[in-house]
Scaffold this motif. Sequence first.
Motif, PDB file in Angstrom:
ATOM      1  N   ILE A   1      36.077  28.394 -34.371  1.00  0.00           N
ATOM      2  CA  ILE A   1      35.409  28.220 -33.071  1.00  0.00           C
ATOM      3  C   ILE A   1      34.659  26.894 -33.033  1.00  0.00           C
ATOM      4  O   ILE A   1      34.696  26.155 -32.033  1.00  0.00           O
ATOM      5  CB  ILE A   1      34.448  29.397 -32.800  1.00  0.00           C
ATOM      6  CG1 ILE A   1      35.233  30.697 -32.609  1.00  0.00           C
ATOM      7  CG2 ILE A   1      33.581  29.121 -31.564  1.00  0.00           C
ATOM      8  CD1 ILE A   1      34.374  31.934 -32.547  1.00  0.00           C
ATOM      9  N   LEU A   2      33.980  26.579 -34.140  1.00  0.00           N
ATOM     10  CA  LEU A   2      33.253  25.308 -34.223  1.00  0.00           C
ATOM     11  C   LEU A   2      34.205  24.130 -34.063  1.00  0.00           C
ATOM     12  O   LEU A   2      33.948  23.206 -33.276  1.00  0.00           O
ATOM     13  CB  LEU A   2      32.530  25.214 -35.570  1.00  0.00           C
ATOM     14  CG  LEU A   2      31.875  23.857 -35.893  1.00  0.00           C
ATOM     15  CD1 LEU A   2      30.670  23.635 -34.995  1.00  0.00           C
ATOM     16  CD2 LEU A   2      31.485  23.779 -37.354  1.00  0.00           C
ATOM     17  N   LEU A   3      35.315  24.161 -34.782  1.00  0.00           N
ATOM     18  CA  LEU A   3      36.273  23.058 -34.713  1.00  0.00           C
ATOM     19  C   LEU A   3      36.886  22.948 -33.326  1.00  0.00           C
ATOM     20  O   LEU A   3      37.077  21.844 -32.801  1.00  0.00           O
ATOM     21  CB  LEU A   3      37.371  23.261 -35.757  1.00  0.00           C
ATOM     22  CG  LEU A   3      36.927  23.096 -37.218  1.00  0.00           C
ATOM     23  CD1 LEU A   3      37.995  23.619 -38.164  1.00  0.00           C
ATOM     24  CD2 LEU A   3      36.617  21.639 -37.531  1.00  0.00           C
TER      25      LEU A   3
ATOM     26  N   HIS B   1      55.845  20.244 -37.679  1.00  0.00           N
ATOM     27  CA  HIS B   1      55.173  19.421 -36.666  1.00  0.00           C
ATOM     28  C   HIS B   1      55.993  19.262 -35.392  1.00  0.00           C
ATOM     29  O   HIS B   1      55.434  18.961 -34.329  1.00  0.00           O
ATOM     30  CB  HIS B   1      54.840  18.044 -37.242  1.00  0.00           C
ATOM     31  CG  HIS B   1      56.036  17.186 -37.528  1.00  0.00           C
ATOM     32  ND1 HIS B   1      56.802  17.338 -38.667  1.00  0.00           N
ATOM     33  CD2 HIS B   1      56.614  16.172 -36.827  1.00  0.00           C
ATOM     34  CE1 HIS B   1      57.788  16.465 -38.668  1.00  0.00           C
ATOM     35  NE2 HIS B   1      57.708  15.738 -37.570  1.00  0.00           N
ATOM     36  N   ASN B   2      57.300  19.494 -35.447  1.00  0.00           N
ATOM     37  CA  ASN B   2      58.137  19.405 -34.244  1.00  0.00           C
ATOM     38  C   ASN B   2      58.382  20.765 -33.584  1.00  0.00           C
ATOM     39  O   ASN B   2      59.090  20.848 -32.582  1.00  0.00           O
ATOM     40  CB  ASN B   2      59.485  18.759 -34.576  1.00  0.00           C
ATOM     41  CG  ASN B   2      59.344  17.271 -34.880  1.00  0.00           C
ATOM     42  OD1 ASN B   2      58.514  16.589 -34.274  1.00  0.00           O
ATOM     43  ND2 ASN B   2      60.146  16.775 -35.818  1.00  0.00           N
ATOM     44  N   VAL B   3      57.810  21.821 -34.171  1.00  0.00           N
ATOM     45  CA  VAL B   3      57.966  23.178 -33.640  1.00  0.00           C
ATOM     46  C   VAL B   3      56.867  23.429 -32.611  1.00  0.00           C
ATOM     47  O   VAL B   3      55.743  22.933 -32.768  1.00  0.00           O
ATOM     48  CB  VAL B   3      57.884  24.210 -34.792  1.00  0.00           C
ATOM     49  CG1 VAL B   3      57.989  25.628 -34.264  1.00  0.00           C
ATOM     50  CG2 VAL B   3      58.978  23.937 -35.811  1.00  0.00           C
ATOM     51  N   PRO B   4      57.134  24.178 -31.529  1.00  0.00           N
ATOM     52  CA  PRO B   4      56.087  24.477 -30.545  1.00  0.00           C
ATOM     53  C   PRO B   4      54.827  25.053 -31.195  1.00  0.00           C
ATOM     54  O   PRO B   4      54.909  25.872 -32.123  1.00  0.00           O
ATOM     55  CB  PRO B   4      56.761  25.493 -29.621  1.00  0.00           C
ATOM     56  CG  PRO B   4      58.213  25.151 -29.701  1.00  0.00           C
ATOM     57  CD  PRO B   4      58.441  24.721 -31.122  1.00  0.00           C
ATOM     58  N   ALA B   5      53.668  24.641 -30.702  1.00  0.00           N
ATOM     59  CA  ALA B   5      52.389  25.021 -31.304  1.00  0.00           C
ATOM     60  C   ALA B   5      52.191  26.536 -31.416  1.00  0.00           C
ATOM     61  O   ALA B   5      51.678  27.015 -32.436  1.00  0.00           O
ATOM     62  CB  ALA B   5      51.240  24.393 -30.523  1.00  0.00           C
TER      63      ALA B   5
ATOM     64  N   THR C   1      38.045  15.769 -26.160  1.00  0.00           N
ATOM     65  CA  THR C   1      39.042  15.382 -25.169  1.00  0.00           C
ATOM     66  C   THR C   1      38.397  14.883 -23.887  1.00  0.00           C
ATOM     67  O   THR C   1      39.012  14.156 -23.110  1.00  0.00           O
ATOM     68  CB  THR C   1      39.950  16.585 -24.832  1.00  0.00           C
ATOM     69  OG1 THR C   1      39.157  17.645 -24.307  1.00  0.00           O
ATOM     70  CG2 THR C   1      40.713  17.053 -26.064  1.00  0.00           C
ATOM     71  N   VAL C   2      37.148  15.291 -23.667  1.00  0.00           N
ATOM     72  CA  VAL C   2      36.421  14.861 -22.477  1.00  0.00           C
ATOM     73  C   VAL C   2      35.531  13.652 -22.765  1.00  0.00           C
ATOM     74  O   VAL C   2      35.489  12.671 -22.032  1.00  0.00           O
ATOM     75  CB  VAL C   2      35.559  16.032 -21.922  1.00  0.00           C
ATOM     76  CG1 VAL C   2      34.765  15.575 -20.693  1.00  0.00           C
ATOM     77  CG2 VAL C   2      36.447  17.214 -21.596  1.00  0.00           C
TER      78      VAL C   2
ATOM     79  N   LEU D   1      46.112  23.036 -33.141  1.00  0.00           N
ATOM     80  CA  LEU D   1      47.399  22.353 -33.309  1.00  0.00           C
ATOM     81  C   LEU D   1      47.754  21.549 -32.058  1.00  0.00           C
ATOM     82  O   LEU D   1      48.268  20.431 -32.145  1.00  0.00           O
ATOM     83  CB  LEU D   1      48.501  23.373 -33.603  1.00  0.00           C
ATOM     84  CG  LEU D   1      48.432  24.069 -34.967  1.00  0.00           C
ATOM     85  CD1 LEU D   1      49.388  25.254 -35.015  1.00  0.00           C
ATOM     86  CD2 LEU D   1      48.740  23.092 -36.095  1.00  0.00           C
ATOM     87  N   ALA D   2      47.448  22.112 -30.902  1.00  0.00           N
ATOM     88  CA  ALA D   2      47.745  21.413 -29.653  1.00  0.00           C
ATOM     89  C   ALA D   2      46.900  20.152 -29.497  1.00  0.00           C
ATOM     90  O   ALA D   2      47.340  19.173 -28.890  1.00  0.00           O
ATOM     91  CB  ALA D   2      47.515  22.352 -28.469  1.00  0.00           C
ATOM     92  N   TYR D   3      45.679  20.175 -30.057  1.00  0.00           N
ATOM     93  CA  TYR D   3      44.803  19.004 -30.005  1.00  0.00           C
ATOM     94  C   TYR D   3      45.145  17.963 -31.072  1.00  0.00           C
ATOM     95  O   TYR D   3      44.518  16.909 -31.147  1.00  0.00           O
ATOM     96  CB  TYR D   3      43.338  19.425 -30.185  1.00  0.00           C
ATOM     97  CG  TYR D   3      42.754  20.190 -29.028  1.00  0.00           C
ATOM     98  CD1 TYR D   3      43.186  19.989 -27.725  1.00  0.00           C
ATOM     99  CD2 TYR D   3      41.752  21.135 -29.238  1.00  0.00           C
ATOM    100  CE1 TYR D   3      42.651  20.698 -26.677  1.00  0.00           C
ATOM    101  CE2 TYR D   3      41.210  21.855 -28.192  1.00  0.00           C
ATOM    102  CZ  TYR D   3      41.658  21.641 -26.906  1.00  0.00           C
ATOM    103  OH  TYR D   3      41.121  22.342 -25.867  1.00  0.00           O
ATOM    104  N   HIS D   4      46.136  18.292 -31.946  1.00  0.00           N
ATOM    105  CA  HIS D   4      46.510  17.392 -33.048  1.00  0.00           C
ATOM    106  C   HIS D   4      45.285  17.048 -33.903  1.00  0.00           C
ATOM    107  O   HIS D   4      45.037  15.888 -34.232  1.00  0.00           O
ATOM    108  CB  HIS D   4      47.155  16.114 -32.517  1.00  0.00           C
ATOM    109  CG  HIS D   4      48.381  16.364 -31.688  1.00  0.00           C
ATOM    110  ND1 HIS D   4      49.562  16.811 -32.235  1.00  0.00           N
ATOM    111  CD2 HIS D   4      48.584  16.274 -30.341  1.00  0.00           C
ATOM    112  CE1 HIS D   4      50.464  16.963 -31.262  1.00  0.00           C
ATOM    113  NE2 HIS D   4      49.898  16.641 -30.108  1.00  0.00           N
TER     114      HIS D   4
END
Length: 256
Positions: free
Chosen positions: A240-242, A57-61, A250-251, A132-135
């Motif tokens: 793709i769905l997720l 979890h601390n490693v770059p995505a 996010t919007v 992963l970037a969206y957590h």
Amino acid sequence: MRNALFGLLLALQFLTRVPIPITVPWIPDTRRWAVRAYPLVGLLIGTVLAVVALGMHNVPAPITALTLLSIWVAISGGLHLDGVMDIADALGSNQPLARRWEIMKDPQIGSFGMLALVFLLAWKGVLLWALLAYHAPWWWLLAVPALGRWAGVALLVLTPCAQQKGLAWSWQQSLSGQDVALALVPVLLIALLAPAIVLMVLTVTVFVLLIRWIMLRLFNGINGDMVGATIEGGELWLLILLWSWWQFDTVLPLGI
């Protein structure tokens, strides 16, 4: 109960590279239980991916995404990717039906197969990175491999084989619609914790019906390669769905 355990072992032997040095009886009961265990094997694969993702979890995505994709492919041994490449070569040839079947049986990989492999893995890797970037919540890593394998089960059971020979046809002789429903049980148990999985089941069902129509139209039926390709395609469809869910979240918060 004995046949159910043998079925799970058979599913693990068939769908993964996990070494299981046990000779499983090849009988109708073990084949039925093996197919019912396909999504359960997917959940096991997803559990491995989730544990690795949590540990990184601390490693770059991007690095985490590539690691997850590498493990994903390694566990299955690239079994289903072979089906994607064979179908891509057959369809890319733009040849008559008989010739397309010959191309699918050819052990050599053509340019269309390589392109399909590269783009499939690239898209899966990028989508993993985005999620992963969206957590995104942890459950998606469990649901995608499980539902991808359920898609393969649904196509295998509900679509006639093009030829009355081969591995897919021999499996099909032991199966019925009941097995499709029973295979979904482990996934629905996870849905108790993440109700959005029910929507994922519906979208995978649409995907299977679409693939079924395409395979019947282009090949007059299915074979084992198409089942494997459906597993890979179903996983990509779900990623793709997720991504679309959390991209829009996010919007405009959707509460997913």
